[in-house]
Design a protein around this motif. Sequence first.
Motif, PDB file in Angstrom:
ATOM      1  N   MET A  25      -4.060 -13.496   5.610  1.00 57.70           N
ATOM      2  CA  MET A  25      -2.800 -13.537   6.342  1.00 57.70           C
ATOM      3  C   MET A  25      -2.161 -12.168   6.552  1.00 57.70           C
ATOM      4  O   MET A  25      -1.718 -11.854   7.669  1.00 57.70           O
ATOM      5  N   PRO A  26      -2.078 -11.301   5.529  1.00 57.40           N
ATOM      6  CA  PRO A  26      -1.429  -9.999   5.765  1.00 57.40           C
ATOM      7  C   PRO A  26      -2.086  -9.195   6.880  1.00 57.40           C
ATOM      8  O   PRO A  26      -1.396  -8.640   7.741  1.00 57.40           O
ATOM      9  N   ASN A  28      -3.722 -10.314   9.372  1.00 56.64           N
ATOM     10  CA  ASN A  28      -3.441 -10.999  10.628  1.00 56.64           C
ATOM     11  C   ASN A  28      -2.062 -10.603  11.163  1.00 56.64           C
ATOM     12  O   ASN A  28      -1.907 -10.275  12.343  1.00 56.64           O
ATOM     13  N   LEU A  29      -1.044 -10.622  10.291  1.00 56.44           N
ATOM     14  CA  LEU A  29       0.303 -10.251  10.728  1.00 56.44           C
ATOM     15  C   LEU A  29       0.399  -8.766  11.069  1.00 56.44           C
ATOM     16  O   LEU A  29       1.092  -8.382  12.017  1.00 56.44           O
ATOM     17  N   LEU A  30      -0.299  -7.938  10.316  1.00 58.02           N
ATOM     18  CA  LEU A  30      -0.285  -6.511  10.630  1.00 58.02           C
ATOM     19  C   LEU A  30      -0.929  -6.250  11.989  1.00 58.02           C
ATOM     20  O   LEU A  30      -0.463  -5.411  12.764  1.00 58.02           O
ATOM     21  N   HIS A  31      -1.989  -6.969  12.296  1.00 59.60           N
ATOM     22  CA  HIS A  31      -2.608  -6.857  13.615  1.00 59.60           C
ATOM     23  C   HIS A  31      -1.611  -7.248  14.702  1.00 59.60           C
ATOM     24  O   HIS A  31      -1.544  -6.603  15.763  1.00 59.60           O
ATOM     25  N   SER A  32      -0.817  -8.294  14.451  1.00 58.79           N
ATOM     26  CA  SER A  32       0.172  -8.725  15.444  1.00 58.79           C
ATOM     27  C   SER A  32       1.256  -7.678  15.643  1.00 58.79           C
ATOM     28  O   SER A  32       1.722  -7.469  16.771  1.00 58.79           O
ATOM     29  N   LEU A  33       1.678  -7.010  14.566  1.00 60.68           N
ATOM     30  CA  LEU A  33       2.660  -5.935  14.706  1.00 60.68           C
ATOM     31  C   LEU A  33       2.119  -4.824  15.611  1.00 60.68           C
ATOM     32  O   LEU A  33       2.831  -4.292  16.465  1.00 60.68           O
ATOM     33  N   VAL A  34       0.859  -4.481  15.415  1.00 61.95           N
ATOM     34  CA  VAL A  34       0.245  -3.447  16.251  1.00 61.95           C
ATOM     35  C   VAL A  34       0.115  -3.927  17.690  1.00 61.95           C
ATOM     36  O   VAL A  34       0.339  -3.173  18.645  1.00 61.95           O
ATOM     37  N   GLN A  35      -0.236  -5.205  17.854  1.00 62.49           N
ATOM     38  CA  GLN A  35      -0.465  -5.768  19.185  1.00 62.49           C
ATOM     39  C   GLN A  35       0.816  -5.831  20.007  1.00 62.49           C
ATOM     40  O   GLN A  35       0.804  -5.548  21.212  1.00 62.49           O
ATOM     41  N   TYR A  36       1.929  -6.209  19.376  1.00 61.07           N
ATOM     42  CA  TYR A  36       3.151  -6.497  20.122  1.00 61.07           C
ATOM     43  C   TYR A  36       4.232  -5.423  20.014  1.00 61.07           C
ATOM     44  O   TYR A  36       5.172  -5.428  20.811  1.00 61.07           O
ATOM     45  N   THR A  37       4.152  -4.553  19.034  1.00 65.41           N
ATOM     46  CA  THR A  37       5.226  -3.586  18.802  1.00 65.41           C
ATOM     47  C   THR A  37       4.656  -2.178  18.645  1.00 65.41           C
ATOM     48  O   THR A  37       3.445  -1.977  18.671  1.00 65.41           O
ATOM     49  N   LYS A  38       5.557  -1.233  18.431  1.00 63.41           N
ATOM     50  CA  LYS A  38       5.150   0.153  18.181  1.00 63.41           C
ATOM     51  C   LYS A  38       5.391   0.553  16.723  1.00 63.41           C
ATOM     52  O   LYS A  38       5.405   1.743  16.398  1.00 63.41           O
ATOM     53  N   VAL A  39       5.570  -0.439  15.861  1.00 61.98           N
ATOM     54  CA  VAL A  39       5.799  -0.149  14.450  1.00 61.98           C
ATOM     55  C   VAL A  39       4.509   0.390  13.826  1.00 61.98           C
ATOM     56  O   VAL A  39       3.459  -0.262  13.903  1.00 61.98           O
ATOM     57  N   PRO A  40       4.537   1.570  13.218  1.00 59.73           N
ATOM     58  CA  PRO A  40       3.339   2.074  12.537  1.00 59.73           C
ATOM     59  C   PRO A  40       3.070   1.257  11.278  1.00 59.73           C
ATOM     60  O   PRO A  40       4.006   0.893  10.558  1.00 59.73           O
ATOM     61  N   VAL A  41       1.812   0.942  11.008  1.00 60.13           N
ATOM     62  CA  VAL A  41       1.497   0.084   9.870  1.00 60.13           C
ATOM     63  C   VAL A  41       0.423   0.716   9.000  1.00 60.13           C
ATOM     64  O   VAL A  41      -0.452   1.447   9.476  1.00 60.13           O
ATOM     65  N   ASP A  42       0.498   0.408   7.713  1.00 62.98           N
ATOM     66  CA  ASP A  42      -0.602   0.642   6.795  1.00 62.98           C
ATOM     67  C   ASP A  42      -1.507  -0.578   6.913  1.00 62.98           C
ATOM     68  O   ASP A  42      -1.053  -1.701   6.683  1.00 62.98           O
ATOM     69  N   PRO A  43      -2.774  -0.429   7.268  1.00 63.52           N
ATOM     70  CA  PRO A  43      -3.615  -1.594   7.538  1.00 63.52           C
ATOM     71  C   PRO A  43      -3.997  -2.410   6.309  1.00 63.52           C
ATOM     72  O   PRO A  43      -4.544  -3.504   6.450  1.00 63.52           O
ATOM     73  N   LYS A  44      -3.705  -1.896   5.118  1.00 66.37           N
ATOM     74  CA  LYS A  44      -4.106  -2.597   3.904  1.00 66.37           C
ATOM     75  C   LYS A  44      -2.895  -3.184   3.176  1.00 66.37           C
ATOM     76  O   LYS A  44      -1.879  -2.515   2.989  1.00 66.37           O
ATOM     77  N   GLU A  45      -3.033  -4.418   2.759  1.00 72.15           N
ATOM     78  CA  GLU A  45      -2.017  -5.048   1.920  1.00 72.15           C
ATOM     79  C   GLU A  45      -1.933  -4.321   0.582  1.00 72.15           C
ATOM     80  O   GLU A  45      -2.935  -3.823   0.061  1.00 72.15           O
ATOM     81  N   LYS A  46      -0.725  -4.278   0.019  1.00 72.37           N
ATOM     82  CA  LYS A  46      -0.528  -3.662  -1.296  1.00 72.37           C
ATOM     83  C   LYS A  46       0.046  -4.689  -2.251  1.00 72.37           C
ATOM     84  O   LYS A  46       0.988  -5.405  -1.904  1.00 72.37           O
ATOM     85  N   VAL A  47      -0.505  -4.778  -3.439  1.00 74.10           N
ATOM     86  CA  VAL A  47       0.001  -5.670  -4.478  1.00 74.10           C
ATOM     87  C   VAL A  47       0.890  -4.869  -5.417  1.00 74.10           C
ATOM     88  O   VAL A  47       0.480  -3.823  -5.937  1.00 74.10           O
ATOM     89  N   GLU A 179      -1.128 -21.206   7.385  1.00 79.10           N
ATOM     90  CA  GLU A 179      -1.215 -21.333   8.841  1.00 79.10           C
ATOM     91  C   GLU A 179      -1.755 -20.035   9.462  1.00 79.10           C
ATOM     92  O   GLU A 179      -2.510 -20.081  10.451  1.00 79.10           O
ATOM     93  N   TRP A 180      -1.389 -18.902   8.884  1.00 79.70           N
ATOM     94  CA  TRP A 180      -1.799 -17.606   9.431  1.00 79.70           C
ATOM     95  C   TRP A 180      -2.982 -17.005   8.684  1.00 79.70           C
ATOM     96  O   TRP A 180      -3.332 -15.836   8.915  1.00 79.70           O
ATOM     97  N   ASP A 181      -3.605 -17.768   7.822  1.00 79.90           N
ATOM     98  CA  ASP A 181      -4.682 -17.257   6.976  1.00 79.90           C
ATOM     99  C   ASP A 181      -6.036 -17.396   7.673  1.00 79.90           C
ATOM    100  O   ASP A 181      -6.863 -18.240   7.326  1.00 79.90           O
ATOM    101  N   TYR A 182      -6.259 -16.553   8.682  1.00 83.58           N
ATOM    102  CA  TYR A 182      -7.534 -16.544   9.383  1.00 83.58           C
ATOM    103  C   TYR A 182      -7.781 -15.143   9.926  1.00 83.58           C
ATOM    104  O   TYR A 182      -6.850 -14.329  10.032  1.00 83.58           O
ATOM    105  N   ASP A 183      -8.989 -14.853  10.270  1.00 86.62           N
ATOM    106  CA  ASP A 183      -9.339 -13.551  10.819  1.00 86.62           C
ATOM    107  C   ASP A 183      -8.613 -13.348  12.146  1.00 86.62           C
ATOM    108  O   ASP A 183      -8.671 -14.219  13.027  1.00 86.62           O
ATOM    109  N   PHE A 184      -7.946 -12.215  12.298  1.00 85.39           N
ATOM    110  CA  PHE A 184      -7.126 -11.993  13.492  1.00 85.39           C
ATOM    111  C   PHE A 184      -7.944 -12.058  14.779  1.00 85.39           C
ATOM    112  O   PHE A 184      -7.404 -12.344  15.846  1.00 85.39           O
ATOM    113  N   ARG A 185      -9.243 -11.844  14.691  1.00 91.81           N
ATOM    114  CA  ARG A 185     -10.080 -11.901  15.895  1.00 91.81           C
ATOM    115  C   ARG A 185     -10.199 -13.324  16.445  1.00 91.81           C
ATOM    116  O   ARG A 185     -10.582 -13.508  17.604  1.00 91.81           O
ATOM    117  N   ASN A 186      -9.836 -14.307  15.630  1.00 93.47           N
ATOM    118  CA  ASN A 186      -9.909 -15.706  16.084  1.00 93.47           C
ATOM    119  C   ASN A 186      -8.668 -16.157  16.836  1.00 93.47           C
ATOM    120  O   ASN A 186      -8.621 -17.278  17.338  1.00 93.47           O
TER     121      ASN A 186
END
Length: 207
Positions: A25-26, A28-47, A179-186
């Motif tokens: 899920m993380p 997937n949501l990070l991909h959506s931020l890149v897709q729809y916005t200009k917010v810079p993201v760290d591509p890796k989830e952090k625990v 619900e969002w726990d899938y590969d973003f390419r799908n």
Amino acid sequence: MPAAAFTFVRLKYHSGDWDAVDERMPANLLHSLVQYTKVPVDPKEKVVALDSPELFNYPFCYLSGHRLVQFSSTEKQNFTQYVRNGGFVFVDDCNHDIDGLFARSFEEQMRQCFGSSALKKIPKTHPIYSQFFTFKDGPPNTGFELNGWGDDLVHDYLKAIEIKGRIGVLYSNKDYGCEWDYDFRNKRFLAEDNTKFGVNILLYALT
């Protein structure tokens, strides 16, 4: 928006099963931020451990699970201080069950941290439903609700704890994480991208 890259932080807590849910899920949501916005993201989830002072370095955190939520004294202190200082925690019940163990135990923790009446339903007109994409009917449904998973109810609301007029804790029984726990390419196979509300949540937390 912050100049630094946005980091998706998952909270590690001593009780429950924080690490057994929503692995894709993380990203997937990070991909959506890149897709729809200009917010810079760290591509890796952090625990980040809830009882660690590192928590206070990040504006957004995610907490989920299926089992008991029972904070230690340090976890409770950090959670309360983080939210009161302006942090945002998105909490998602993976059981999709208002009377399940996660729901009952988490809501009790919130009563202990913020008082018995702090966690309230938010109206469908709340700004989080129009932060970027517009959801006129409030929180979008999940397939788990519509297919009778968990408590077999469609929850037409989310709950929140607000601090000085802004959400500090957003609480869902809708199981968005799964619900969002899938590969973003799908996402290309979906008639409508179901992560758009996740984009609203992240942007609300950051603005």
